[in-house]
Design a protein around this motif. Sequence first.
Motif, PDB file in Angstrom:
ATOM      1  N   ARG A 112       0.855  -1.189   0.000  1.00 44.22           N
ATOM      2  CA  ARG A 112       0.000   0.000   0.000  1.00 44.22           C
ATOM      3  C   ARG A 112       0.887   1.235   0.000  1.00 44.22           C
ATOM      4  N   ILE A 113       0.658   2.130  -0.966  1.00 44.73           N
ATOM      5  CA  ILE A 113       1.532   3.283  -1.169  1.00 44.73           C
ATOM      6  C   ILE A 113       0.660   4.521  -1.334  1.00 44.73           C
ATOM      7  N   PHE A 114       0.708   5.436  -0.387  1.00 41.48           N
ATOM      8  CA  PHE A 114      -0.115   6.647  -0.493  1.00 41.48           C
ATOM      9  C   PHE A 114       0.431   7.752   0.405  1.00 41.48           C
ATOM     10  N   GLU A 115       0.013   8.983   0.078  1.00 50.23           N
ATOM     11  CA  GLU A 115       0.406  10.202   0.785  1.00 50.23           C
ATOM     12  C   GLU A 115       1.915  10.401   0.837  1.00 50.23           C
ATOM     13  N   ASN A 116       2.628   9.903  -0.163  1.00 46.24           N
ATOM     14  CA  ASN A 116       4.050  10.202  -0.313  1.00 46.24           C
ATOM     15  C   ASN A 116       4.211  11.410  -1.224  1.00 46.24           C
ATOM     16  N   ARG A 117       5.397  11.992  -1.220  1.00 50.12           N
ATOM     17  CA  ARG A 117       5.687  13.156  -2.057  1.00 50.12           C
ATOM     18  C   ARG A 117       6.788  12.775  -3.047  1.00 50.12           C
ATOM     19  N   PHE A 118       6.446  12.757  -4.325  1.00 50.32           N
ATOM     20  CA  PHE A 118       7.392  12.462  -5.396  1.00 50.32           C
ATOM     21  C   PHE A 118       7.683  13.780  -6.112  1.00 50.32           C
ATOM     22  N   ILE A 119       8.881  14.306  -5.887  1.00 44.69           N
ATOM     23  CA  ILE A 119       9.177  15.661  -6.335  1.00 44.69           C
ATOM     24  C   ILE A 119      10.448  15.679  -7.186  1.00 44.69           C
ATOM     25  N   SER A 120      10.328  16.136  -8.410  1.00 46.62           N
ATOM     26  CA  SER A 120      11.464  16.433  -9.297  1.00 46.62           C
ATOM     27  C   SER A 120      12.388  15.249  -9.505  1.00 46.62           C
ATOM     28  N   ASN A 121      11.836  14.035  -9.514  1.00 45.02           N
ATOM     29  CA  ASN A 121      12.628  12.877  -9.914  1.00 45.02           C
ATOM     30  C   ASN A 121      12.682  12.817 -11.437  1.00 45.02           C
ATOM     31  N   GLN A 122      13.810  12.373 -11.991  1.00 42.35           N
ATOM     32  CA  GLN A 122      13.899  12.292 -13.450  1.00 42.35           C
ATOM     33  C   GLN A 122      12.809  11.393 -14.003  1.00 42.35           C
ATOM     34  N   ALA A 123      12.542  10.270 -13.355  1.00 40.70           N
ATOM     35  CA  ALA A 123      11.364   9.445 -13.632  1.00 40.70           C
ATOM     36  C   ALA A 123      10.694   9.211 -12.286  1.00 40.70           C
ATOM     37  N   GLN A 124       9.421   9.537 -12.198  1.00 42.94           N
ATOM     38  CA  GLN A 124       8.750   9.386 -10.914  1.00 42.94           C
ATOM     39  C   GLN A 124       8.612   7.923 -10.516  1.00 42.94           C
ATOM     40  N   VAL A 125       8.263   7.069 -11.495  1.00 38.29           N
ATOM     41  CA  VAL A 125       7.989   5.664 -11.215  1.00 38.29           C
ATOM     42  C   VAL A 125       8.587   4.796 -12.303  1.00 38.29           C
ATOM     43  N   LYS A 126       9.150   3.678 -11.892  1.00 35.11           N
ATOM     44  CA  LYS A 126       9.475   2.602 -12.825  1.00 35.11           C
ATOM     45  C   LYS A 126       8.903   1.316 -12.252  1.00 35.11           C
ATOM     46  N   TYR A 127       7.925   0.758 -12.956  1.00 38.44           N
ATOM     47  CA  TYR A 127       7.292  -0.478 -12.518  1.00 38.44           C
ATOM     48  C   TYR A 127       7.499  -1.534 -13.586  1.00 38.44           C
ATOM     49  N   VAL A 128       8.141  -2.627 -13.220  1.00 39.37           N
ATOM     50  CA  VAL A 128       8.383  -3.728 -14.143  1.00 39.37           C
ATOM     51  C   VAL A 128       7.427  -4.851 -13.745  1.00 39.37           C
ATOM     52  N   GLY A 129       6.306  -4.909 -14.408  1.00 45.71           N
ATOM     53  CA  GLY A 129       5.290  -5.903 -14.104  1.00 45.71           C
ATOM     54  C   GLY A 129       4.131  -5.774 -15.064  1.00 45.71           C
ATOM     55  N   GLU A 130       3.151  -6.646 -14.904  1.00 43.26           N
ATOM     56  CA  GLU A 130       2.051  -6.709 -15.857  1.00 43.26           C
ATOM     57  C   GLU A 130       0.716  -6.285 -15.270  1.00 43.26           C
ATOM     58  N   ALA A 131       0.667  -5.912 -13.988  1.00 39.56           N
ATOM     59  CA  ALA A 131      -0.604  -5.574 -13.356  1.00 39.56           C
ATOM     60  C   ALA A 131      -0.881  -4.075 -13.465  1.00 39.56           C
ATOM     61  N   LEU A 132      -2.114  -3.700 -13.202  1.00 38.96           N
ATOM     62  CA  LEU A 132      -2.491  -2.304 -13.051  1.00 38.96           C
ATOM     63  C   LEU A 132      -2.674  -2.059 -11.565  1.00 38.96           C
ATOM     64  N   LEU A 133      -1.825  -1.207 -10.967  1.00 37.68           N
ATOM     65  CA  LEU A 133      -1.798  -1.023  -9.519  1.00 37.68           C
ATOM     66  C   LEU A 133      -2.384   0.325  -9.134  1.00 37.68           C
ATOM     67  N   GLU A 134      -3.216   0.311  -8.129  1.00 41.71           N
ATOM     68  CA  GLU A 134      -3.795   1.538  -7.579  1.00 41.71           C
ATOM     69  C   GLU A 134      -2.964   1.997  -6.382  1.00 41.71           C
TER      70      GLU A 134
END
Length: 445
Positions: free
Chosen positions: A314-336
């Motif tokens: 479970r991932i929420f209320e985090n702050r992702f600021i000025s990353n070159q790529a905010q997210v890299k997900y290697v998988g086949e699911a759709l995650l909320e």
Amino acid sequence: MSVWGGLLLFSGFVQAEIIHVDTTDTLIMQLQQAQPYDQLILASGLYQGQFIVDKPLSIIGANDSEVIVDASGVGSAITVSASDVEISGLRIRNWGNDHYEQDSGVRLLEGANDAQISGNQFRGDGFGISADSLSDINIVANTIVGNAELFTLDRGDGIYLLNVLSPTVSGNIISHVRDGVYIETGRLSRVFDNQFSRLQYGIHYMYSKEDEVFNNVSRYVDGGYALMSSKLIHLHHNRVSQALDFGVLLNMTSLSLVESNESEWAVNPSENVELGREGKGIFIYGAKDNLVWNNLFADNDIGIYMAMGGEGNRIFENRFISNQAQVKYVGEALLEWSHNGRGNYWSSFTGWSGSDANVSHQAYRPNDNLDRLFWLYPEANFLMGSPIVMLLKWAQSEFDIVEETGIIDSFPLLKPSRHSGLIRAVAPHVAQEKTRSSGGTFYGK
């Protein structure tokens, strides 16, 4: 019987002596002849050799003195096999570097429970302090410096704890070792207020559980805080910056709470960075049933990297600021990545508010099929800002022209949730059972 036992205890206490020591030979003699709970006060000078402590004693450097214990490059400087031993105020140096034998500045063997190692300065090639199969030790306010000329993996750890129950590690400054604090098959450790720099990992857990780690700072490290094959760890209010590989790692770790940490400037400076070797604010690899809440991930190569079955978190209320790529997900699911109508703050998101002025009801996709395409073919990265790619991203979001995989935040925050910040004073506590559901999974705040 209780009164008589108390008199015996008092009698034993008043018989303890303060013994002043000023030579190596006198120290060796007193370690053999002193009575349990005596205090050996060492005067300024050089004490050379390997010293054995097999009874409860206090070995203390005299006030304003320079007490040097030098092991001459062989074995451990001080080896302890008894409980209730105190070692403080010494400069311990030049012990061996045999990792199999665990050569250490101070080596605590089985039975050395309730040891107090505080206010010492360590400088050597092997382990600074090592402990094996004991409990309730306190390692406080030491400075541990390894050998910067050795390859990182050829150095010992600053503090190495194997099968140790309820250790406290606080206020230490550790640099140029392998791992700052390494804990394996331990339980109920508290690690707080330490500083780490120029080493592999600040804190490294393996097969450990029910630990708490807070208010630590790691700088110029390969990784900040590595939680591997462990569970029920509460990692909070720590900071890491200038990491090469990651700020926080959850590798095959479960049922842990990662909250209010700050991970910044995890950057791989190489010109041609291999796929997977980017700097990551947090790296989740094969970990499940963890809660990642209210953390700051800023100015990293990748804000959050998830792979190899890391979907069940479970991932929420985090702050992702000025990353070159905010997210890299290697998988086949759709995650909320939201919970109870609150997602994360993304500096790359522009949207509008709904009934709650701080939350957008326009979903955000920080990781989509086009992102995955660029990861697979990094030579095409120069096209990422081109009009055709922007058009494809818009079409993908509007018309679902490809099967959905990746990350969706249905309630992205329009303002950062709160500041994490380092805490200065807190009553140490391990996360209580009430913060977990009956199924063992953190259910959040």
